[in-house]
Structures are given as structure tokens and as C-alpha cells.
Design an enzyme around this catalytic site. Structure first.
Site, PDB file in Angstrom:
ATOM      1  CD  GLU A  88       2.607   8.973   2.202  1.00  0.00           C
ATOM      2  OE1 GLU A  88       3.347   9.981   2.222  1.00  0.00           O
ATOM      3  OE2 GLU A  88       1.470   8.977   2.726  1.00  0.00           O
ATOM      4  CG  HIS A 147      -0.322   7.133  -0.299  1.00  0.00           C
ATOM      5  ND1 HIS A 147      -1.356   7.163   0.618  1.00  0.00           N
ATOM      6  CD2 HIS A 147       0.106   8.405  -0.440  1.00  0.00           C
ATOM      7  CE1 HIS A 147      -1.533   8.407   1.025  1.00  0.00           C
ATOM      8  NE2 HIS A 147      -0.679   9.180   0.398  1.00  0.00           N
ATOM      9  CG  HIS A 173      -2.735  14.142   7.082  1.00  0.00           C
ATOM     10  ND1 HIS A 173      -1.459  14.295   7.625  1.00  0.00           N
ATOM     11  CD2 HIS A 173      -2.561  13.399   5.952  1.00  0.00           C
ATOM     12  CE1 HIS A 173      -0.586  13.663   6.864  1.00  0.00           C
ATOM     13  NE2 HIS A 173      -1.227  13.112   5.845  1.00  0.00           N
TER      14      HIS A 173
END
Length: 457
Positions: free
Chosen positions: A326, A280, A424
Site C-alpha cells: 500500500e 496493509h 510514516h
């Protein structure tokens, strides 16, 4: 008759041995090319350093679309095109503040926070309230509205460190981020704090997407680091009246137009049979998105580049797809599957790389028993390169919508022990990726695509 049967068996065995030797020799060429002349690392350098974080709907995401289109055209893939897809446009805002305000021990003390993706902001007045710590939704329900209303819910369930498969540990803790704000709002909470989903105890904050339910108030939600979560929990144990303040300015805008980027090499014998390899293109805005999922994108492009460099003309069409969105919507993966169905495309396999650019250890497949057995039967060809984990069950978020079309989905498996240190976070940058490991991963993916192309599933 027995003599004829024996000769036939010996011929069959000799053919199988010759075929395996041929495959092993070509796989060796793939690894040689990737390790000596690979271009995945330099592609990743450009994507991360020149473009950076690529949240869906952002100018950086648009730049990444054009970069990947140009990159695949430069490599001379037979076809390169864009698939339009409408994606969410969420912006974090420039201000994120958090602090303990009435600690008996520390008084007012700053705590780093980061807004969860898709969350609403507090606005300039911020959100202030007493903290209620919970581990799961059952405990939340047991406390009920009487206890929760008007408070800030602090979800503090760690990833289980006993699980060697860190993705299983992640799955076991992720619902507090994905659904926690909605569940807390049902009982009148005014805000949510979530423990970062990490395998490590440190001061790094991890964002990630949350999803608001229908007919439930949208309340602001932030994450704090694992170290701060433990610290906050200890303070609450001694001071149950502890209050917390946080301020965020995130907001969701109208959907915007973006694209999946597709490049392919046409098959020479079965051009209508498609093998997909992808990652992604979008990432969170906090970092350069190197492991998640810049690595998967450049590895997928590299698969096709390796075939071109080795003058390999596949029997089937090999397609590299850079999926968009995504992280906070999965719109690209769904759109790809939707268009595949509309166009009556025949996909025989889909492989996704979305677990970082770490050392390859194997593959996992979701499909029929015969498809699973076929992939497991190729394991010996990968043993010289250190891949030993070939398992049933696997795939990826972006290729999962293809399962409704009976497409076997395969997940590339790198070593997972370090992934949730970077996932993240602001530290998921180019420097966190090892060149050798990235290139080994690209070679491993290309080797598997080669076998699927030769023999199908």
C-alpha cells in the site's frame, strides 16, 4: 381488515425489536471476548518487535507474509492462502545527511533529512544549491524556470490545523510530497525538500511516497521535520541566498515477488457472497509500522478469531486480507481486485482499517444511498461502546479498486487527532499503541461485519 393490519404491524414491530435485542446481545459478546481475551495486542507485539519495518520487497516484508499465514492457520480458519503480486523494491540506503552551509547567522548547521519513498539518491557527491521556498504548485509555476532552474525547491505548505478531520488536512497538503519533485523538475530544479506532513510542530521527520512523472528528470527528494521547516523558512526570510546540502543513497531496484495473505471462514448459507476485512501488511522502513498498518492487520485477523472463539458460523464468507504494498505502489489492492474480477467473485462489502489503532469513533461508507442508509441505521447498536460517527463516504486505499465492481467500501474510523504524529515516522512503534483502544477497534469491526453478514447491505 383494520384489525388484521394492526396485528400484522404489531407483529412486525415485535420481530424487529426482538432482532435488535438479539443483535445487541451478540455484539456485547463480541466486545466481552475482545476486551477480556483479545489477542490483537500480542499479535501486534510479535509483528512489530520480531519482524519490524516491512517495506515491500524487503526480507522483513517476506517474514511478515509468512507470519500472517501461519497465524491464520493456527487459528483454524477454513482457508488460508497467498496471492502472488509483483511489488516495487526501493531501498533507502544507509547514509542520509542534510545541512545548511552558508547561513549568515549559523554558518554550517546540520538538519535531519529522510529520503522520500521511491526517490532517487544524490550519490556520494550530494546535492548543493540555493533554496527557493514555495507553498504550492501555482506559486512554483509563477516563479518559472528563470527562478527555479539549478535551485533546490523547498515545499513548505503545512497541514491546515483548523480542520478537525486531520485526514482532510493531510489530503490538502500531500500533493507537494507525492508530485512535488516531478513538478519542480519541470522547471529545472536539482532537488526538493518537503515539509513533513504532520499535525504537530516537532523534530520528527516523516517519509512517504513520491511518484515521478514520465519524460521528466528524476531529482532527489527529502523531507525535514515541521520544526526544522519553520526554522529554515525564517532563515530564508532574512537570508534569501541561503544554500542547502543533502546526501542520500536511495535507489529503486527491479520488482520482486511478494504476496497478499488471505484467510477466510466459509459462509454456511451464502458461501459465494464475500465480506472482506483487511489492512496493509507492508510499512515504511523507518519504524516498526505499528499504527500504519500493523494495527489494521491484527484487527482484521482478530475479527475472524473472535467469530471462531464465539462459535459463530457466518451466513456469508468472511475474508481477512493482508494487502501488500500500500505504501509505495498499491499493487496488492489492485491485484486483489483484479483476481476478484477474473474469478467472478461476488463481494458484498469491504472494510479497511488503515487509520491507526486509536479509540474507535465510527465508520464511513461509500456505496449506494440504500447501502449508506442501512449502515447509518445500525448506529444505535454502537452507541453503548462510544461510536457515534457514522457517515457517508469512506473506505481505504487497498479496497478502493473494488469500487469498479460496485462493492460498497467502508472505512473504520478511529480518533484521528494523534495519527499524524506517528504516520510514516521513526516513532510509529509498538509502544505508541494502546492495548484497550486496539481491542475496542477490533471488536467494533467484528460487530459491523456481524451485522453485514446477518442482513447484507
Amino acid at each position: 381488515m383494520k384489525r388484521i393490519m394492526l396485528l400484522s404491524l404489531l407483529l412486525l414491530l415485535a420481530t424487529a425489536v426482538h432482532g435488535q435485542e438479539k443483535d445487541a446481545a451478540f455484539i456485547r459478546k463480541i466486545y466481552d471476548e475482545a476486551l477480556a481475551k483479545g489477542e490483537s495486542y500480542e499479535m501486534l507485539r510479535y509483528l512489530t518487535k520480531n519482524i519490524g519495518g516491512r517495506l515491500s520487497g524487503s526480507p522483513q516484508a517476506a517474514a511478515a507474509v509468512e507470519w500472517s499465514r501461519q497465524q491464520m492457520m493456527t487459528y483454524g480458519f477454513d482457508t488460508v492462502y497467498l496471492q502472488p503480486v509483483m511489488v516495487p523494491h526501493w531501498e533507502r540506503g544507509e547514509v542520509e545527511k542534510g545541512r545548511i552551509v552558508n547561513s549568515k547567522k549559523y554558518g554550517s548547521m546540520p538538519i535531519e533529512v529522510t529520503a522520500l519513498g521511491n526517490s532517487v539518491g544524490t550519490g556520494p557527491k550530494g546535492t548543493l544549491g540555493r533554496l527557493i521556498e514555495v507553498k504550492d504548485f501555482q506559486q512554483l509555476a509563477e516563479l518559472g524556470e528563470k527562478t527555479i532552474k539549478g535551485k533546490i525547491v523547498f515545499f513548505n505548505r503545512p497541514m491546515d490545523p483548523r480542520l478537525l478531520d486531520t485526514f482532510s488536512a493531510y489530503s490538502g497538503a500531500s500533493n507537494q510530497r507525492g508530485s512535488g519533485p516531478t513538478e519542480a523538475a519541470k522547471y529545472g530544479a536539482i532537488g526538493v525538500i518537503v515539509r513533513s506532513l504532520s499535525s504537530y510542530k516537532d523534530g520528527v521527520v516523516h517519509t512517504g511516497s513520491t511518484n515521478y512523472g514520465l519524460n521528466v528528470p528524476k531529482i532527489p527528494a527529502v523531507a525535514i521535520s515541521t520544526a526544522d521547516a519553520d526554522f529554515l523558512s525564517d532563515l530564508l526570510h532574512d537570508d534569501p541566498e541561503l544554500q542547502f546540502y543533502f546526501e542520500t543513497h536511495s535507489q529503486m531496484h527491479e520488482d520482486v515477488l511478494s504476496y497478499n495473505v488471505v484467510g477466510e471462514i466459509k459462509g454456511t448459507q451464502f458461501p459465494d457472497e464475500i465480506i472482506v476485512v483487511g489492512g496493509h501488511l507492508d510499512s515504511w522502513d523507518l519504524s516498526e509500522g505499528a499504527h500504519d498498518d500493523g494495527a489494521g492487520c491484527v484487527q482484521s485477523i482478530e475479527v475472524l478469531r473472535l467469530f471462531k472463539a464465539l462459535n459463530y458460523r457466518p451466513k456469508r464468507t468472511i475474508r481477512a486480507v493482508m494487502f501488500m504494498n500500500e505504501e509505495n505502489g498499491l499493487r496488492g489492492g489492485r491485484k486483489y481486485a483484479e483476481l476478484a474480477a477474473e474469478n467472478n467473485e461476488k463481494h458484498i462489502a469491504a472494510l479497511e482499517s488503515d487509520r491507526g489503532g486509536f479509540l474507535p469513533v465510527g465508520f464511513g461508507i461509500t456505496g449506494t444511498e440504500s447501502q449508506q442508509n442501512k449502515l447509518l441505521g445500525w448506529a444505535s447498536l454502537f452507541e453503548p461502546y462510544g461510536l457515534f460517527q457514522f457517515k457517508r463516504g469512506g473506505g481505504g486505499a487497498d479496497i478502493s479498486p473494488l469500487r469498479t465492481q460496485d462493492v460498497p467500501t467502508i472505512g473504520y474510523l478511529p480518533d484521528s487527532q494523534r495519527y499524524f504524529k506517528y504516520h510514516h515516522t521513526p516513532i510509529d512503534n509498538f509502544e505508541a499503541v494502546n492495548q484497550r483502544e486496539l481491542e475496542l477497534g477490533a471488536a467494533s469491526m467484528a460487530a459491523l461485519i456481524y451485522l453485514i453478514d446477518q442482513y447484507g447491505l
